[in-house]
Design an enzyme around this catalytic site. Sequence first.
Site, PDB file in Angstrom:
ATOM      1  CD  GLU A 144     -19.757 -63.339   6.390  1.00  0.00           C
ATOM      2  OE1 GLU A 144     -20.933 -63.682   6.546  1.00  0.00           O
ATOM      3  OE2 GLU A 144     -18.806 -64.143   6.308  1.00  0.00           O
ATOM      4  NE  ARG A 189     -33.404 -61.493   8.950  1.00  0.00           N
ATOM      5  CZ  ARG A 189     -32.299 -62.115   9.357  1.00  0.00           C
ATOM      6  NH1 ARG A 189     -32.380 -63.089  10.223  1.00  0.00           N
ATOM      7  NH2 ARG A 189     -31.124 -61.763   8.881  1.00  0.00           N
ATOM      8  CE  LYS A 220     -25.326 -60.833   3.859  1.00  0.00           C
ATOM      9  NZ  LYS A 220     -24.037 -60.719   4.539  1.00  0.00           N
TER      10      LYS A 220
END
Length: 558
Positions: free
Chosen positions: A37, A263, A273
């Site tokens: 994104e 992850r 983020k």
Amino acid sequence: MSDRNTDTPNDFIRAIVREDLTSNKNRGRVHTRFPPEPNGYLHIGHAKSINLNYGLAREFGGKFNLRFDDTNPTKEEQEYVDSIMADVRWLGADWEDRLLFASDYFGRLYEWATYLIRDGKAYVDDLSAEEIRQYRGTLTEPGQDSPYRNRSVEENLDLFERMKKGEFPDGSRVLRAKIDMASPNINLRDPVMYRILHATHHRTGDEWCIYPMYDWAHGQSDAIEGITHSICTLEFENNRPLYNWFLENVDVPHYPRQIEFARLQLTYTVLSKRYLQRLVKEGYVNGWDDPRMPTIAGLRRRGYTSEAIRSFCEAIGVAKANSTVELAMLEHAIRDDLNMSAPRAMAVLDPLKVVIENYPAGQVEEMVLANHPQQPEMGTRLVPFSREIYIERDDFMENPPNKFFRLAPGREVRLNQAYYLTCTGMVKDEQGQVVELRCTYDPDSRGGTTPDGRKVKGTIHWLPVAQSVEAEIRLYDTLFTKPNPGDVGEGEDFTANINPDSLMVVRGRVEPAIASAPAGSRYQFMRQGYFCVDPDSQPGRPVFNRTVTLRDSYKPAP
RNA sequence: UGAGGUGUCGCCAAGUGGCUAAGGCAUCGGACUUUGAAUCCGACAUUCGUAGGUUCGAAUCCUACCACCUCAGCCA
């Protein structure tokens, strides 16, 4: 290069791909994608995903797409798509001509949504966000049907079209999939497919005022692109049934399979983020490419190579267990790469002046130094030697412990690839600080050996006073003081663990030969670490970033 | 406590019923050394979350339990 780089990676995802290949599942096709994104910069965790997805495509003769998951115009910006493209490219992943955007599929998604409505599988809900939340139930209690759940197909179609036309304000209605409000999986309790957002999208402008949600857009985008293996992180495991439901309930050209992996988490760093965003916006660092940031841009500026990042990703593997990799692994990867590729140079971070009393005043010898001790093909360079030189302050001790191999009163050391040097005296200032050393050299030791073959235990680096060049040298330490930055007390957040000494700027000196090296040039400053020329450098005033220190097995006596 | 996941050496991580439980990082020895770097040699899990069971044989199969992670955004 270590042998692990030549090993074929093996993990559960590659095992799945191999099985699919042998069963001819997708007619032998392998097609992956990286779906960021554009709402932030890429970080080392994304590199793990990129390496996995691109590696899979390359290893199995498949294709790799770069697809921006740009379904939320309120958070996304062109700046981020630009930086992401640059970073993915720098990491070596090649999407060829397949630069794609979920926003390219908005029209198709809209058509599919009306198909679901006509099929009685989606409806427009007038409940507020708060009401929807209440109707959803809890983890242990089932939800309740919305009073709008059984509207007619005609009414739904009409309302949805008017949503699209922009007739309704933000938040007033949504389109929901009609699945099961009592599902034990909350994702299946009539998930929202579209929300109204009168926002300007970085690519589609004001064309749309309804935007698809992730779950609706993602799988369909995978289907459109013919993605065979849609790899994402563990938190999407609960979304997989919904991913599949959307694929099964519209007429898609292809059925991708979602596979989840753990992850990356790294000690002494944050990789979310939201946190990285805060570090930048609240000024804890100087931008997304601050060399202390775990972003690709930050690592690159710090001096990391994409090769090192790739070999790190291979070393950590891919699995489903949550884990936190030690920073030491990343540091090993960059040392391993730079040890082979970085030319050596000398720099003095904290200069201590030495006057060599038996060396002729005014004489300058050009010493020839090897650029790499194990790789003669990397050539040589000249470093002037003179009566006055600088050595590292750390390399002298007035009262050394017995295992100190460096300079001390009466002791002899070797000046790297130059001469043997013996300390004969010190000059101190009023505070008693040593400000200058008096030494003698052995004229027969030129190059660093003597005819009598006597040994010196220590070799130290040096620089001529007159010909060396001042440089700004930025020494980095971890951005956080704790292995887990989230380890905080009551009422504190991760910023409480920020390391106040993560950046130390020092005015040191470097060899004339590297004083004008272009930004991005990497060197090993002997006995100190790997350094990289920063873009802030000015002609004649270089700035170096310390990428990583050298390993150091010296332990002062207890 | 509903659902979905995960638990193998300090940190990653192979292993999918049968030789003495890969490998990397870290650590600790030692050799070599004109970087206390690199390199080289050596050490480093009688044990696989726990407890039972099946089997000639289990980290691998079964049962129960324990711990941790994820999900109640009109974020992704």
